[in-house]
Motif scaffolding. Structure first.
Motif, PDB file in Angstrom:
ATOM      1  N   ASP A   1       0.835  -1.206   0.000  1.00  0.00           N
ATOM      2  CA  ASP A   1       0.000   0.000   0.000  1.00  0.00           C
ATOM      3  C   ASP A   1       0.869   1.254   0.000  1.00  0.00           C
ATOM      4  O   ASP A   1       0.616   2.195  -0.744  1.00  0.00           O
ATOM      5  CB  ASP A   1      -0.921   0.036   1.224  1.00  0.00           C
ATOM      6  CG  ASP A   1      -2.031  -1.000   1.185  1.00  0.00           C
ATOM      7  OD1 ASP A   1      -2.377  -1.468   0.079  1.00  0.00           O
ATOM      8  OD2 ASP A   1      -2.549  -1.322   2.267  1.00  0.00           O
ATOM      9  N   LEU A   2       1.900   1.262   0.855  1.00  0.00           N
ATOM     10  CA  LEU A   2       2.782   2.430   0.936  1.00  0.00           C
ATOM     11  C   LEU A   2       3.504   2.673  -0.385  1.00  0.00           C
ATOM     12  O   LEU A   2       3.604   3.813  -0.842  1.00  0.00           O
ATOM     13  CB  LEU A   2       3.796   2.256   2.076  1.00  0.00           C
ATOM     14  CG  LEU A   2       3.202   2.303   3.485  1.00  0.00           C
ATOM     15  CD1 LEU A   2       4.245   1.900   4.516  1.00  0.00           C
ATOM     16  CD2 LEU A   2       2.660   3.689   3.779  1.00  0.00           C
ATOM     17  N   ARG A   3       3.988   1.604  -1.007  1.00  0.00           N
ATOM     18  CA  ARG A   3       4.648   1.757  -2.315  1.00  0.00           C
ATOM     19  C   ARG A   3       3.674   2.330  -3.342  1.00  0.00           C
ATOM     20  O   ARG A   3       4.024   3.187  -4.153  1.00  0.00           O
ATOM     21  CB  ARG A   3       5.201   0.408  -2.780  1.00  0.00           C
ATOM     22  CG  ARG A   3       6.522   0.039  -2.125  1.00  0.00           C
ATOM     23  CD  ARG A   3       7.147  -1.178  -2.800  1.00  0.00           C
ATOM     24  NE  ARG A   3       6.587  -2.431  -2.317  1.00  0.00           N
ATOM     25  CZ  ARG A   3       6.948  -3.030  -1.186  1.00  0.00           C
ATOM     26  NH1 ARG A   3       7.866  -2.503  -0.423  1.00  0.00           N
ATOM     27  NH2 ARG A   3       6.395  -4.168  -0.828  1.00  0.00           N
ATOM     28  N   GLU A   4       2.422   1.858  -3.310  1.00  0.00           N
ATOM     29  CA  GLU A   4       1.418   2.354  -4.264  1.00  0.00           C
ATOM     30  C   GLU A   4       1.090   3.822  -4.017  1.00  0.00           C
ATOM     31  O   GLU A   4       0.961   4.606  -4.951  1.00  0.00           O
ATOM     32  CB  GLU A   4       0.144   1.509  -4.187  1.00  0.00           C
ATOM     33  CG  GLU A   4      -0.835   1.864  -5.283  1.00  0.00           C
ATOM     34  CD  GLU A   4      -1.977   0.865  -5.398  1.00  0.00           C
ATOM     35  OE1 GLU A   4      -2.928   1.199  -6.112  1.00  0.00           O
ATOM     36  OE2 GLU A   4      -1.911  -0.218  -4.802  1.00  0.00           O
ATOM     37  N   ILE A   5       0.983   4.221  -2.758  1.00  0.00           N
ATOM     38  CA  ILE A   5       0.708   5.624  -2.430  1.00  0.00           C
ATOM     39  C   ILE A   5       1.844   6.510  -2.917  1.00  0.00           C
ATOM     40  O   ILE A   5       1.612   7.565  -3.513  1.00  0.00           O
ATOM     41  CB  ILE A   5       0.484   5.791  -0.906  1.00  0.00           C
ATOM     42  CG1 ILE A   5      -0.852   5.155  -0.506  1.00  0.00           C
ATOM     43  CG2 ILE A   5       0.529   7.259  -0.503  1.00  0.00           C
ATOM     44  CD1 ILE A   5      -1.049   5.025   0.986  1.00  0.00           C
ATOM     45  N   ILE A   6       3.073   6.090  -2.695  1.00  0.00           N
ATOM     46  CA  ILE A   6       4.229   6.865  -3.150  1.00  0.00           C
ATOM     47  C   ILE A   6       4.216   6.980  -4.674  1.00  0.00           C
ATOM     48  O   ILE A   6       4.429   8.064  -5.228  1.00  0.00           O
ATOM     49  CB  ILE A   6       5.548   6.235  -2.642  1.00  0.00           C
ATOM     50  CG1 ILE A   6       5.645   6.411  -1.120  1.00  0.00           C
ATOM     51  CG2 ILE A   6       6.755   6.839  -3.355  1.00  0.00           C
ATOM     52  CD1 ILE A   6       6.730   5.576  -0.462  1.00  0.00           C
ATOM     53  N   ALA A   7       3.927   5.882  -5.369  1.00  0.00           N
ATOM     54  CA  ALA A   7       3.868   5.914  -6.838  1.00  0.00           C
ATOM     55  C   ALA A   7       2.769   6.852  -7.322  1.00  0.00           C
ATOM     56  O   ALA A   7       2.974   7.619  -8.272  1.00  0.00           O
ATOM     57  CB  ALA A   7       3.649   4.505  -7.382  1.00  0.00           C
ATOM     58  N   LEU A   8       1.595   6.810  -6.682  1.00  0.00           N
ATOM     59  CA  LEU A   8       0.499   7.708  -7.063  1.00  0.00           C
ATOM     60  C   LEU A   8       0.867   9.163  -6.837  1.00  0.00           C
ATOM     61  O   LEU A   8       0.581  10.033  -7.673  1.00  0.00           O
ATOM     62  CB  LEU A   8      -0.769   7.363  -6.273  1.00  0.00           C
ATOM     63  CG  LEU A   8      -1.492   6.094  -6.666  1.00  0.00           C
ATOM     64  CD1 LEU A   8      -2.575   5.752  -5.633  1.00  0.00           C
ATOM     65  CD2 LEU A   8      -2.116   6.235  -8.047  1.00  0.00           C
ATOM     66  N   GLN A   9       1.509   9.454  -5.709  1.00  0.00           N
ATOM     67  CA  GLN A   9       1.907  10.826  -5.425  1.00  0.00           C
ATOM     68  C   GLN A   9       2.958  11.314  -6.416  1.00  0.00           C
ATOM     69  O   GLN A   9       2.913  12.458  -6.856  1.00  0.00           O
ATOM     70  CB  GLN A   9       2.401  10.950  -3.990  1.00  0.00           C
ATOM     71  CG  GLN A   9       1.270  10.849  -2.983  1.00  0.00           C
ATOM     72  CD  GLN A   9       1.736  10.930  -1.551  1.00  0.00           C
ATOM     73  OE1 GLN A   9       2.902  10.706  -1.247  1.00  0.00           O
ATOM     74  NE2 GLN A   9       0.800  11.231  -0.663  1.00  0.00           N
ATOM     75  N   ARG A  10       3.873  10.445  -6.787  1.00  0.00           N
ATOM     76  CA  ARG A  10       4.883  10.820  -7.786  1.00  0.00           C
ATOM     77  C   ARG A  10       4.221  11.144  -9.121  1.00  0.00           C
ATOM     78  O   ARG A  10       4.604  12.087  -9.813  1.00  0.00           O
ATOM     79  CB  ARG A  10       5.913   9.707  -7.953  1.00  0.00           C
ATOM     80  CG  ARG A  10       6.883   9.626  -6.815  1.00  0.00           C
ATOM     81  CD  ARG A  10       7.907   8.544  -7.023  1.00  0.00           C
ATOM     82  NE  ARG A  10       8.873   8.544  -5.935  1.00  0.00           N
ATOM     83  CZ  ARG A  10       9.588   7.501  -5.583  1.00  0.00           C
ATOM     84  NH1 ARG A  10       9.460   6.357  -6.237  1.00  0.00           N
ATOM     85  NH2 ARG A  10      10.432   7.580  -4.576  1.00  0.00           N
TER      86      ARG A  10
END
Length: 174
Positions: free
Chosen positions: A154-163
């Motif tokens: 989930d954290l990796r996905e949130i970071i990717a979305l924010q990027r």
């Protein structure tokens, strides 16, 4: 979502009870167990037949809604002659399922086919969106974030979305 024959299918569990007339299942289809739920509570549907209801979304002209078991599009929001308060004028998808053509008490608020228009209070209709895996995933992430249930994925996905969002915003500036 499983992809069978090129179509996306959703497995749903009916939490209010089993489906009538033996239509439900236990999350299995043709001997394959896709998910588990009580017997009669499972249902498989094509993703394009499912809508996401957002009761908090703003109700503005052009917005797709679900009202009294019927689909429609908001064509008017405001007061109507002879009534107090705000009403939503909706053009229903099926001809003959409404009460008017957008005119009430000799006042025209919008135009649609006869017996296709209906006026209701805003809280009597819900905004609907077509099924979107991205939208559902984002809502799941929000839910997990609010409850501190985030996994590493989930954290990796949130970071990717924010990027992605930052890159899109920078592209608009330049």
């Amino acid at each position: 979502a499983e992809y069978m024959g090129g179509a996306a299918w959703l497995g749903l569990e009916m939490i209010d009870g089993p489906l009538a007339d033996g239509l439900g299942n236990d999350g299995s289809c043709l001997g394959v167990q896709f998910f588990r739920c009580p017997k009669g509570h499972g249902l498989f549907v094509r993703a394009e037949k499912v809508s996401i209801v957002d009761t908090a979304a703003p109700k503005t002209p052009g917005t797709a809604v679900f009202v009294r078991g019927k689909r429609g599009v908001i064509r008017y929001v405001g007061e109507i002659f002879g009534k107090t308060g705000v009403f939503v004028g909706i053009e229903l998808a099926r001809v003959g399922s409404g009460k008017n053509d957008g005119m009430v008490h000799d006042h025209r608020y919008f135009t649609c086919k006869p017996e296709t228009g209906i006026f209701v209070r805003p809280d009597a209709c819900d905004v609907v969106f077509p099924w979107s895996d991205d939208w559902v995933r984002r809502k799941c992430l929000e839910y997990n974030m609010e409850r501190n249930l985030l996994t590493d994925d989930d954290l990796r996905e949130i970071i990717a979305l924010q990027r992605k969002e930052v890159a899109a915003a920078e592209a608009e500036v330049h």
